[in-house]
Scaffold this motif. Sequence first.
Motif, PDB file in Angstrom:
ATOM      1  N   ASN A 359       0.825  -1.213   0.000  1.00 59.89           N
ATOM      2  CA  ASN A 359       0.000   0.000   0.000  1.00 59.89           C
ATOM      3  C   ASN A 359       0.857   1.259   0.000  1.00 59.89           C
ATOM      4  N   LEU A 360       1.877   1.290   0.857  1.00 58.55           N
ATOM      5  CA  LEU A 360       2.724   2.479   0.962  1.00 58.55           C
ATOM      6  C   LEU A 360       3.516   2.708  -0.323  1.00 58.55           C
ATOM      7  N   VAL A 361       4.106   1.661  -0.862  1.00 62.29           N
ATOM      8  CA  VAL A 361       4.911   1.819  -2.081  1.00 62.29           C
ATOM      9  C   VAL A 361       4.009   2.150  -3.273  1.00 62.29           C
ATOM     10  N   ARG A 362       2.848   1.521  -3.362  1.00 62.69           N
ATOM     11  CA  ARG A 362       1.934   1.812  -4.460  1.00 62.69           C
ATOM     12  C   ARG A 362       1.472   3.265  -4.413  1.00 62.69           C
ATOM     13  N   ASN A 363       1.106   3.759  -3.206  1.00 58.10           N
ATOM     14  CA  ASN A 363       0.694   5.167  -3.083  1.00 58.10           C
ATOM     15  C   ASN A 363       1.807   6.105  -3.529  1.00 58.10           C
ATOM     16  N   ALA A 364       3.041   5.777  -3.134  1.00 58.42           N
ATOM     17  CA  ALA A 364       4.169   6.617  -3.528  1.00 58.42           C
ATOM     18  C   ALA A 364       4.368   6.585  -5.042  1.00 58.42           C
ATOM     19  N   ALA A 403      -5.670  15.576   3.120  1.00 57.31           N
ATOM     20  CA  ALA A 403      -5.264  14.182   3.266  1.00 57.31           C
ATOM     21  C   ALA A 403      -4.505  13.970   4.569  1.00 57.31           C
ATOM     22  N   ARG A 404      -3.649  14.940   4.938  1.00 59.36           N
ATOM     23  CA  ARG A 404      -2.918  14.805   6.204  1.00 59.36           C
ATOM     24  C   ARG A 404      -3.864  14.853   7.391  1.00 59.36           C
ATOM     25  N   GLU A 405      -4.930  15.652   7.277  1.00 58.00           N
ATOM     26  CA  GLU A 405      -5.872  15.804   8.393  1.00 58.00           C
ATOM     27  C   GLU A 405      -6.657  14.510   8.626  1.00 58.00           C
ATOM     28  N   HIS A 406      -7.033  13.822   7.528  1.00 55.42           N
ATOM     29  CA  HIS A 406      -7.827  12.589   7.649  1.00 55.42           C
ATOM     30  C   HIS A 406      -7.023  11.404   7.109  1.00 55.42           C
ATOM     31  N   LEU A 407      -5.765  11.334   7.477  1.00 55.39           N
ATOM     32  CA  LEU A 407      -4.850  10.393   6.841  1.00 55.39           C
ATOM     33  C   LEU A 407      -5.288   8.949   7.009  1.00 55.39           C
ATOM     34  N   PHE A 408      -5.704   8.572   8.213  1.00 61.90           N
ATOM     35  CA  PHE A 408      -6.057   7.181   8.497  1.00 61.90           C
ATOM     36  C   PHE A 408      -7.556   6.993   8.676  1.00 61.90           C
ATOM     37  N   THR A 409      -8.360   7.915   8.106  1.00 59.53           N
ATOM     38  CA  THR A 409      -9.814   7.816   8.177  1.00 59.53           C
ATOM     39  C   THR A 409     -10.346   7.207   6.884  1.00 59.53           C
ATOM     40  N   PRO A 410     -11.099   6.124   6.960  1.00 57.10           N
ATOM     41  CA  PRO A 410     -11.603   5.495   5.725  1.00 57.10           C
ATOM     42  C   PRO A 410     -12.442   6.449   4.895  1.00 57.10           C
ATOM     43  N   PHE A 411     -12.244   6.440   3.585  1.00 58.35           N
ATOM     44  CA  PHE A 411     -13.017   7.206   2.598  1.00 58.35           C
ATOM     45  C   PHE A 411     -12.819   8.716   2.716  1.00 58.35           C
ATOM     46  N   GLN A 412     -11.875   9.158   3.529  1.00 61.76           N
ATOM     47  CA  GLN A 412     -11.632  10.603   3.663  1.00 61.76           C
ATOM     48  C   GLN A 412     -10.171  10.961   3.448  1.00 61.76           C
ATOM     49  N   GLY A 413      -9.280   9.989   3.517  1.00 67.15           N
ATOM     50  CA  GLY A 413      -7.858  10.293   3.381  1.00 67.15           C
ATOM     51  C   GLY A 413      -7.318  10.063   1.992  1.00 67.15           C
ATOM     52  N   GLY A 414      -8.196   9.840   1.022  1.00 64.05           N
ATOM     53  CA  GLY A 414      -7.731   9.580  -0.343  1.00 64.05           C
ATOM     54  C   GLY A 414      -7.127  10.813  -0.979  1.00 64.05           C
ATOM     55  N   ARG A 416      -5.500  10.455  -4.540  1.00 68.60           N
ATOM     56  CA  ARG A 416      -5.671  10.256  -5.978  1.00 68.60           C
ATOM     57  C   ARG A 416      -7.147  10.288  -6.339  1.00 68.60           C
ATOM     58  N   LYS A 417      -7.477  10.905  -7.434  1.00 68.74           N
ATOM     59  CA  LYS A 417      -8.848  10.960  -7.910  1.00 68.74           C
ATOM     60  C   LYS A 417      -9.335   9.542  -8.182  1.00 68.74           C
ATOM     61  N   GLY A 418     -10.463   9.202  -7.604  1.00 72.04           N
ATOM     62  CA  GLY A 418     -10.990   7.856  -7.735  1.00 72.04           C
ATOM     63  C   GLY A 418     -10.540   6.924  -6.630  1.00 72.04           C
ATOM     64  N   GLY A 419      -9.585   7.365  -5.781  1.00 76.01           N
ATOM     65  CA  GLY A 419      -9.130   6.536  -4.674  1.00 76.01           C
ATOM     66  C   GLY A 419     -10.165   6.507  -3.562  1.00 76.01           C
ATOM     67  N   SER A 420     -10.153   5.408  -2.815  1.00 81.45           N
ATOM     68  CA  SER A 420     -11.151   5.243  -1.749  1.00 81.45           C
ATOM     69  C   SER A 420     -10.656   5.742  -0.399  1.00 81.45           C
ATOM     70  N   GLY A 421      -9.329   5.884  -0.250  1.00 86.93           N
ATOM     71  CA  GLY A 421      -8.815   6.294   1.048  1.00 86.93           C
ATOM     72  C   GLY A 421      -8.800   5.169   2.061  1.00 86.93           C
ATOM     73  N   LEU A 422      -8.938   3.924   1.570  1.00 84.85           N
ATOM     74  CA  LEU A 422      -8.952   2.780   2.484  1.00 84.85           C
ATOM     75  C   LEU A 422      -7.563   2.227   2.762  1.00 84.85           C
ATOM     76  N   GLY A 423      -6.630   2.427   1.839  1.00 90.71           N
ATOM     77  CA  GLY A 423      -5.325   1.785   1.940  1.00 90.71           C
ATOM     78  C   GLY A 423      -4.611   2.097   3.242  1.00 90.71           C
TER      79      GLY A 423
END
Length: 462
Positions: A359-364, A403-414, A416-423
Amino acid sequence: MLNTLSGRFLFLTIIFVMVAEVLIFVPSVARFREDYLLSRLERAQIASLALLADDMIDASLEEELLRNAGVFNVVLRRDEMRQLILTSPMPQPIDATFDMRDAGAPELIGDAMMRLFETDQKVIRVIGSPVREAGLLIEVTMETSGLRAAMIEYGLNVLWLSLVISAVTAALLFFAVRGILVKPIKGVVRYMQAYAKAPEDARGIIHPSAGIVEIREAEEALEMLQIELTASLKQKERLAQLGGAVAKVSHDLRNILTSAQLFTDRIEMSEDPAVKRMAPKLVNSITRAVNLCESTLAFGKAEEPPPRLCQVDLGQLVSDVIESERLAIGEFDLSFAEDIPAGMVMRADPEQLYRVLSNLVRNARQAIVATGVPGEIAVAAVEETDSWIVTVRDTGPGLPPKAREHLFTPFQGGVRKGGSGLGLAISAELIGGHGGTLDLLSSDEGGTAFKIRLPKGDVAES
């Protein structure tokens, strides 16, 4: 009545007014006693004028003058040499003498309270100054029974007046409190009760309308709370629906991947060198996909499986992650760096740790590729006394503030456009299951860095 706000205000007002009246009653009774005694001195002075007109008056006239003045004896000293005296028999000796010329407030209050609570009839001497400077001194003797009776009557009048004032004030305050405080508060309570019946219905959210600042602030705070709670409930409902859908998809996908796994087993038997080299990676990828589907099904049941801890070759795990990402970048100029000590072994769940690093490497990788500028992703690890530290750094554009504010919040920390923010949310949960932490070290224009900390040993050992 005492359990209501307005009822308590009613009773407290009555009590407070009565306390205030008591504080007023004591000095007012002392003032009444002083006026009563001064009036007796004035009457005695007027009675003595008859003796000034005629030095000789008969006994019956003298008795009438003293009776009208309400005293037994009168002594009027007009100068140093002459005294005018009216006298009559006294029923008992003089008990006390009171000088009204220089008496202070504490002394007057003390004498008044003593006289009010003393029931025995006594004879007292009262000394004062004549009115209109008609002499140097005037002195009378009198009984205390009339004084005490007048003081009691005056006190009762003050008491009844206090009760009337208390009742009227309390009633006015009662209706004022009901109109100003109780009614708006009941309105807030009704909104809360209506909202509690159907918190998902936005129509139940309060609309602040109170004119009182404190109640208006309470209404605004309640409105914000209800809005956030309604949004949270809707989001949870959507998550529940999404979880059901994902569980169904994962179930079917697992079956498909299981079939694919059977085909890859046959591919492994091929004699082609290229196939032999690629087949294990394909098998590993399909196996991980099957495991991910199993985990998704468990997550959909709110039963994230606990990590199965074992010894993991971190260098090999990182190589697998980076090799998968290299296949995704194609011809893009993106380099990978690995700084893993040779033979470094850590205690973790290999599948879950693979998911976190992937997840971390893919996001990067996605962040760097989206900029179109060449970059680098570096994975490093160090072993400390009580933990293992793994860092993932990139030279991407950094995370935006939201993204930094909701970094580990599901569906809010995304990001990339189209990302879910779940990773990142899933990654943080998986690392937390190991007893470790996933933290954002830095994120700016120079890139982003994450740190994974996994503790050594079990909880019972720490």
